[in-house]
Design an enzyme around this catalytic site. Structure first.
Site, PDB file in Angstrom:
ATOM      1  CD  GLU A  21      -2.926  -1.008   2.335  1.00 66.32           C
ATOM      2  OE1 GLU A  21      -3.001   0.041   3.017  1.00 66.32           O
ATOM      3  OE2 GLU A  21      -3.619  -2.012   2.569  1.00 66.32           O
ATOM      4  CD  GLU A  34      -0.882  -1.619   6.103  1.00 67.54           C
ATOM      5  OE1 GLU A  34      -0.532  -1.853   7.273  1.00 67.54           O
ATOM      6  OE2 GLU A  34      -2.068  -1.549   5.754  1.00 67.54           O
ATOM      7  CG  ASN A  36      -1.914  -5.344   4.543  1.00 63.72           C
ATOM      8  OD1 ASN A  36      -1.795  -5.339   5.754  1.00 63.72           O
ATOM      9  ND2 ASN A  36      -2.294  -4.279   3.857  1.00 63.72           N
ATOM     10  NE  ARG A  38      -4.382  -8.939   6.503  1.00 69.14           N
ATOM     11  CZ  ARG A  38      -5.090  -7.890   6.085  1.00 69.14           C
ATOM     12  NH1 ARG A  38      -5.885  -8.011   5.043  1.00 69.14           N
ATOM     13  NH2 ARG A  38      -5.017  -6.727   6.686  1.00 69.14           N
TER      14      ARG A  38
END
Length: 192
Positions: A21, A34, A36, A38
């Site tokens: 992101e 960040e 993630n 997943r």
């Protein structure tokens, strides 16, 4: 941004589905936020514009198989929009809105995807995530995707509890959203 995201994944030798992101400022400079590791709830937008099934690929990787495509094989096409339908009351600071679904009819049509597990008669409690459904539309352009979303929201019947459907309709109709002039404070600025 794509190249920066690929560089982050390569640096840590990441092999799986994930999201990198960024935030973009008014000068179109982007900043890493960040990673993630997943799938995120918005993965359906990626699936719509790339024609991929990220869940299937994640399962393949978990089974030890390689990805069935390479980054160079991905050719994004058009635009997609996702609206998450929640059992909440936007007029009361988005408080959860438990209750029983008394009527439900999902729209259908080209460029439209519905992800949901609700049925008429289902009792929505305040104890879990109040997301009821995701409506995802795809079009050759952002304008076409928005038009399809407007139609889908208009054709959606979901009764028995408060939802954020009307708010999504207002967002789709807002001139700043239509022009892509939005930031993280859009809701506060547009609807206060």
């Amino acid at each position: 941004m794509t190249q920066a995201a690929l560089a982050v994944a390569a640096t840590v030798d990441y092999t799986n589905a994930g999201t990198i992101e960024f935030l973009v400022d008014a000068e179109e400079t982007f900043y890493f936020i960040e990673m993630n590791t997943r799938l995120q709830v918005e993965h359906t937008v990626t699936e719509m514009i790339t024609g991929t099934d990220l869940v299937a690929e994640q399962i393949r990787i978990a089974e030890g198989a390689p990805l069935s495509w390479r980054q160079a094989d991905i050719n994004p096409s058009g635009a997609a929009i996702e609206c998450r339908i929640y059992a909440e009351n936007p007029d009361k600071n988005f408080l959860p809105s438990p209750g029983q679904i008394t009527a439900l009819d999902f729209p259908t049509g080209p460029g439209l995807r519905i992800d949901s597990g609700i049925t008429p008669g289902l009792n929505i409690t305040p104890y879990y995530d109040p997301m009821l459904a995701k409506i995802i539309t795809h079009g050759c352009s952002r304008g076409e995707a928005m038009g399809r979303m407007r139609q889908a929201l208009s054709d959606l019947t979901l009764e028995g509890l408060h939802t954020n459907i009307k708010l999504h309709q207002q967002i789709m109709d807002h001139a700043d959203f239509q022009a892509g002039r939005v930031a993280t404070d859009f809701l506060t600025q547009a609807f206060s």
